[in-house]
Scaffold this motif. Structure first.
Motif, PDB file in Angstrom:
ATOM      1  N   ARG A   1       0.851  -1.191   0.000  1.00 12.07           N
ATOM      2  CA  ARG A   1       0.000   0.000   0.000  1.00 12.07           C
ATOM      3  C   ARG A   1       0.887   1.241   0.000  1.00 12.07           C
ATOM      4  O   ARG A   1       2.052   1.200   0.410  1.00 12.07           O
ATOM      5  CB  ARG A   1      -0.893   0.022   1.230  1.00 12.07           C
ATOM      6  N   LEU A   2       0.339   2.345  -0.434  1.00 12.74           N
ATOM      7  CA  LEU A   2       1.104   3.590  -0.448  1.00 12.74           C
ATOM      8  C   LEU A   2       1.570   3.977   0.944  1.00 12.74           C
ATOM      9  O   LEU A   2       2.661   4.526   1.118  1.00 12.74           O
ATOM     10  CB  LEU A   2       0.264   4.711  -1.067  1.00 12.74           C
ATOM     11  N   ASP A   3       0.751   3.692   1.965  1.00  8.68           N
ATOM     12  CA  ASP A   3       1.129   4.077   3.322  1.00  8.68           C
ATOM     13  C   ASP A   3       2.145   3.123   3.945  1.00  8.68           C
ATOM     14  O   ASP A   3       2.609   3.350   5.058  1.00  8.68           O
ATOM     15  CB  ASP A   3      -0.099   4.204   4.224  1.00  8.68           C
ATOM     16  N   GLN A   4       2.511   2.080   3.223  1.00 12.77           N
ATOM     17  CA  GLN A   4       3.543   1.146   3.689  1.00 12.77           C
ATOM     18  C   GLN A   4       4.893   1.431   3.047  1.00 12.77           C
ATOM     19  O   GLN A   4       5.828   0.661   3.258  1.00 12.77           O
ATOM     20  CB  GLN A   4       3.159  -0.297   3.322  1.00 12.77           C
TER      21      GLN A   4
ATOM     22  N   THR B   1       8.260   3.845   1.630  1.00 15.56           N
ATOM     23  CA  THR B   1       9.148   5.003   1.684  1.00 15.56           C
ATOM     24  C   THR B   1       9.989   5.019   0.408  1.00 15.56           C
ATOM     25  O   THR B   1      10.535   3.988   0.003  1.00 15.56           O
ATOM     26  CB  THR B   1      10.077   4.927   2.911  1.00 15.56           C
TER      27      THR B   1
ATOM     28  N   GLU C   1      -8.410   1.708  -4.984  1.00 17.81           N
ATOM     29  CA  GLU C   1      -7.250   1.890  -4.112  1.00 17.81           C
ATOM     30  C   GLU C   1      -6.014   1.289  -4.776  1.00 17.81           C
ATOM     31  O   GLU C   1      -5.958   0.078  -4.987  1.00 17.81           O
ATOM     32  CB  GLU C   1      -7.495   1.231  -2.760  1.00 17.81           C
TER      33      GLU C   1
ATOM     34  N   HIS D   1       7.167  -2.850   6.194  1.00 19.83           N
ATOM     35  CA  HIS D   1       7.342  -1.550   5.542  1.00 19.83           C
ATOM     36  C   HIS D   1       8.310  -1.698   4.389  1.00 19.83           C
ATOM     37  O   HIS D   1       9.392  -2.281   4.527  1.00 19.83           O
ATOM     38  CB  HIS D   1       7.867  -0.509   6.538  1.00 19.83           C
TER      39      HIS D   1
ATOM     40  N   SER E   1       3.207   2.227  10.297  1.00 20.33           N
ATOM     41  CA  SER E   1       1.940   2.535   9.640  1.00 20.33           C
ATOM     42  C   SER E   1       0.882   1.558  10.098  1.00 20.33           C
ATOM     43  O   SER E   1       1.147   0.368  10.273  1.00 20.33           O
ATOM     44  CB  SER E   1       2.093   2.438   8.121  1.00 20.33           C
TER      45      SER E   1
END
Length: 244
Positions: free
Chosen positions: A143-146, A148, A172, A218, A244
């Motif tokens: 996911r985008l929030d996982q 960097t 999503e 992550h 996250s």
């Protein structure tokens, strides 16, 4: 099924990492005191993969020398010094070294922090989930929030059965996390020596045989000199429980 072989894509030019990559091949750029490619090699060692192939092109002698000294297992070199073959062409060239059964493919410049509560590693779970009767490719996704270091909008969407389709702006999105299990027959339709794995993804989508394996933990991608510090900070945050 048991996956016994893996290929690490390590032949890229690393142009966005200049000036570092003027003298160091990108897979040997260090993040948190360790060359990028070492994270993939360690993950493979942890699940007992010993037949490992890495392709080389840019600063090939430096890559080959470093890989020859990797202590855990012998790494076989697929030499692309004469011509860089892109991701799909590189895998196709290495097929005689990888065998006829499905195998792992990993990018040398992406890696992840494992979730200590997950119960198994991401690679072990992918191997458990791969079903050659239904799948041509099983792709690790984040996911985008996982993530960097990722600067795009996302690559795919996932349906209720874990099948992937290209992200077109609705739903999503998830990111291709640089690792997959691939059935080698998906490469049979490509006769030219140089081509991208993206063409294999599209072929698998057309047959409903591209599936997602969601990452736990992550994910990090290091594409520029500035991204090194960002990745190291994210790793420290994750290790300290700020997740996250």
């Amino acid at each position: 099924m048991r996956i016994q072989s893996a290929m690490i894509l390590a032949a890229g030019l690393g142009t966005r990492m200049r000036p570092i990559t003027e003298t160091v091949p990108k897979p040997l750029v260090e993040v948190a005191g360790k060359p990028l490619i070492a994270y993939s090699l360690e993950a493979l060692h942890d699940i007992g993969i010993t037949n490992i192939v890495a392709n080389v092109h840019y600063l090939a002698p430096l890559m080959s020398d470093w890989l020859s000294r990797w202590p855990e297992t012998d790494v076989t070199i697929s030499d692309e010094s004469d011509e860089l073959l892109d991701s799909g062409g590189g895998v196709a060239k290495a097929l005689p070294l990888l065998g006829s059964d499905p195998f792992l493919v990993m990018n040398a410049d992406t890696f992840w922090c494992e979730d200590p509560a997950a119960g198994s590693s991401n690679l072990a779970r992918m191997i458990d989930d791969f079903d050659s009767a239904r799948m041509d490719i099983l792709m690790l996704t984040a996911r985008l929030d996982q993530a960097t270091g990722h600067t795009g909008r996302g690559d795919f969407t996932v349906d209720a059965d874990s099948r992937l389709a290209r992200f077109t702006g609705s739903g999503e999105p998830v990111i291709y996390a640089g690792t997959l299990i691939l059935s080698p027959h998906i490469l049979e339709g490509f006769s030219e020596p140089r081509f991208s794995l993206n063409r294999c993804f599209d072929a698998a989508i057309a047959e409903g045989r591209l599936f997602a394996s969601p990452l736990t933990g992550h994910w990090l991608t290091v594409g520029t000199p500035e991204a090194i510090g960002e990745a190291e900070a994210a790793m420290a945050d994750y290790a300290n429980g700020r997740r996250s």
